[in-house]
Enzyme design. Structure first.
Site: not given
Length: 473
Positions: A22-23, A27, A52, A138, A168, A230, A316
């Site tokens: 997923g580079a 993210l 992909r 996660k 994280h 978290h 949010k």
């Protein structure tokens, strides 16, 4: 660090391929690749993007250069196109590897974890007990059953020492410093119990709305996105018993024991909200009942914390962006002057994890002059001053730990499953019936959350930036 200022890794540093599934995604570009660039001087790294997308090597190298700030990483990077669920397409990835071992980072949706893990093993890219390192982001599952299934797959394919489950928040310096603060300061550890602490609040607030993550968020919501991981991890570090050592295994054991003392969330002691306008966001299902705000009372049933009310909230589009824990100590006996009581100043300990990492103690102090009058005053420790420079990003700490083969900032499988056990009853109840209450953007959430804390022994929510005697964010 600029591309002209990078430092070459020494010969004793790890020699690793960093394969990012997923580079080409958000993210990877925002967090993962910048972190790789930040730690690149500590190892000899070769970046491989896998996904992909039909991406050329040239375009991927440009992206690596822009996100890492390092021309050496960019010049050597490779892109491999594959189908996550088809091991036959992983041949190009095998050919792209150049180093002694590989870090496989899954910066992909949770639905792709199982097929990628299976394909890595069946294609021969990884073997149980080898030097490969598997990093998964996660959310780790959607409930206790799916988390158990994922942990079972990881256990079947890899040794636990090869697996790194990312939360994280655990890699933030202030979160790690909770251990130092509690267990190296006798003054506070001796007061860290039901006898002297009145209540505990944990707030993880964001001022932004769901933005481009609407599709993901509408599936998971505030409880899965924040409280299960978290918030409960912060709670565990704040309230666990002293670990036998500060080694990763002992810290994991201490957190797991604490989480086993936390009763599953009671829907009657919880509030869900949804900010006004959420349902108009692109990617949100019509008439969505997904919560963008959640607040709850937790109960820890052990000797240290029996009867201490603990409240958590997250959401949010709130008034501020802050993650913090506030410990309210029991009031001292009231003083009297000339036959009248002197109004007390509640003692508050605030541990702020973001945006500024610091600890503040709010106490009562006498106003200078002839009259005896108490006012709130603060004592502050800012971690950035200890560091004498910018604190490293949490993802940088994550990658540094992966490179060194450590696990101190990574939760273990038992604590992850136990955290799901705590939130699952609430999720089942909310998803079965009812709807979240609306709240205005820029507020601290629905009024029902204020009633929750008032009715269950916490008084009122404390936003430290708005408290007298505590400096704002």
């Amino acid at each position: 660090m600029s591309d002209t200022q990078h430092v070459t890794a020494d010969r004793s540093a790890p020699d690793l391929d960093v394969v990012i599934f997923g580079a080409s995604g958000d993210l990877a570009s925002r967090k993962v690749l910048p972190a790789v660039g930040a730690v690149a001087s500590r190892a000899r790294l070769h970046v491989v993007g896998a996904g992909r997308s039909d991406l050329s090597n040239e375009r991927f190298r440009q992206a690596v250069g822009e996100t890492t700030g390092r021309t050496d990483l960019a010049a050597d990077a490779d892109w491999v196109r594959l189908d996550y669920g088809d091991p036959a397409t992983y041949g190009g990835l095998l050919q792209a590897l150049r180093r002694d071992a590989a870090v496989y980072y899954l910066a992909t949706p949770p639905s792709t974890f199982a097929p990628i893990l299976s394909a890595l093993a069946s294609s021969g890219l990884t073997h149980r007990g080898d030097a490969s390192r598997i990093v998964v982001e996660k959310p780790l599952g959607e409930d206790e059953a799916t988390a158990h299934q994922l942990n079972g797959q990881l256990a079947a394919l890899f040794d636990e020492s090869q697996v790194y489950r990312i939360d994280h928040y655990l890699a933030k310096d202030t979160v790690q410093n909770v251990l130092a603060f509690r267990f190296s300061n006798a003054l506070f550890e001796s007061a860290w119990n039901r006898l002297l602490i009145d209540s505990i609040q944990i707030t993880a607030a964001e001022d932004l709305d769901v933005g481009h993550r609407a599709g993901y968020y509408d599936h998971f919501g505030a409880v899965r996105d924040m409280i299960q991981n978290h918030v409960l991890q912060i709670l565990a570090l704040m309230t666990m018993e002293p670990p036998t050592t500060f080694d990763a295994a002992d810290i994991r054991d201490a957190k797991t024991r604490l989480l086993r003392s936390v009763r599953p969330l009671d829907p009657s002691a919880a509030v869900r909200g949804q900010y006004e306008g959420y349902q108009e966001a692109e990617g949100v299902a019509p008439g969505s009942r997904r919560e963008t705000f959640a607040a709850a009372r937790l109960n820890i049933h052990n000797w240290r914390w029996q009867g201490v009310p603990i409240f958590v909230r997250t959401g949010k589009a709130l008034r501020g962006a802050v993650t913090e824990a506030v410990i309210k100590f029991r009031e001292a006996p009231h003083l009297h002057l000339a036959g009248r009581p002197v109004p007390p100043i509640p003692t508050l300990l605030m541990i702020r994890f973001q945006p500024h990492e610091e600890v503040q103690l709010r106490i009562g102090a006498k106003v200078p002059g002839a009259h005896f009058e108490l006012v709130p005053a603060g004592l502050s420790l800012e971690y950035r001053r200890l560091a004498r420079g910018p604190l490293p990003d949490a993802y940088e700490n994550v990658f540094a730990e992966v490179l060194e083969g450590g696990h101190s900032v990574f939760p273990g499988p038992d604590e992850i499953e136990r955290a799901w056990h705590i939130v699952d009853p609430l999720l089942r109840a909310w998803e079965a019936e009812g709807s979240p209450v609306k709240y205005a953007r820029g507020s601290w959430g629905p009024a029902e959350a204020d009633a929750l804390i008032a009715e269950h022994g916490g008084g009122a929510w404390i936003a430290s930036a708005e408290e007298p005697g505590i400096s704002g964010v």
